[in-house]
Design an enzyme around this catalytic site. Sequence first.
Site, short mmCIF file in Angstrom:
data_model
loop_
_atom_site.label_atom_id
_atom_site.label_comp_id
_atom_site.label_asym_id
_atom_site.label_seq_id
_atom_site.Cartn_x
_atom_site.Cartn_y
_atom_site.Cartn_z
CG LEU A 135 -12.56 -62.34 -8.65
CD1 LEU A 135 -12.89 -63.79 -9.01
CD2 LEU A 135 -13.62 -61.40 -9.21
CG ASP A 136 -14.98 -58.69 -2.87
OD1 ASP A 136 -14.01 -57.95 -3.00
OD2 ASP A 136 -16.17 -58.31 -2.96
CE LYS A 137 -11.78 -66.10 3.53
NZ LYS A 137 -11.63 -65.99 5.01
#
Length: 305
Positions: A135-137
Amino acid sequence: MLVQIVVPNDLGGLRLDAALAKMLPEHSRSRLQEWIRDGRVSVSGRVLIDTRYKLAGGEAISVETLAHPAALVDAPEEIPLDIVFEDEQLIVINKPAGLVVHPGSGNWSGTLLNALLAHDASLAGLPRAGIVHRLDKETSGLMVVARTLTAQTELVRQLQEHSVKRHYAALVLGKPNQIGFVDAPIGRHPTQRVKMAVVENGKPARTHYRLVEQFARCAQVECVLETGRTHQIRVHMAHVGHPLVGDPVYGPKRQSIRAAASFTRQALHAFRLGLVHPFSRLPVQWEVPLPEDLRALITAVRTEG
């Protein structure tokens, strides 16, 4: 580690950083310049922070070297994890916004990988500590991690076959259709390399979405991935004219929703995850509620005219 060297006479006349790059080729010139500016280099007993200092030859130089941060990517770190499920094959994590998944440039430590290695040291024996997707940050929500090589291989196969069910809650700008499907290939942006974009020669990418609740200037939607490209939901929703609220990369530069002025990330949360368990072969599914910041944002936009 302290490295001590004597400058050969044939390097006389060179700048300090250039001479060090020749004498210590195992370190990059930019790294050596950083150490000089940090006061880690002494010439003839005197600390010098000027990278352009001209050497005469014959000087005794001491360099206090440091391991590159990349060498520490596999270091366990005691970072709290919100574990939703755990058995001998899998760990399911509810990742908070702000936590990077893999170490990389600018984030060599403090990642989910480091936290997993502290939670279970045996994960060091698996590629990427068992992580099979990301998942993106600034995206929160569910991720599955393998605890055995067999489980990791099986999860990768399921991801490749698009049989892993991933449902996301998102807040998007505008008034989207009740039901939508985006089938548009994604690849690197042709001129802005830090961004992804819909491009003709990109990898196949497919996103389903449905309207959950319409507000005055934005809407809550549920997105379901068929594929898992980098930034897929963010790119696809922007592509159809409904970028995510709070998205600093794919959204508008100016925030048009007053209630979202203090919301500091893209409004995206992976709330449901389903797959076939690699050992029991039975379908399993997990679901987590929206995080507090996203719930608060939805409450605020309901009342914003």
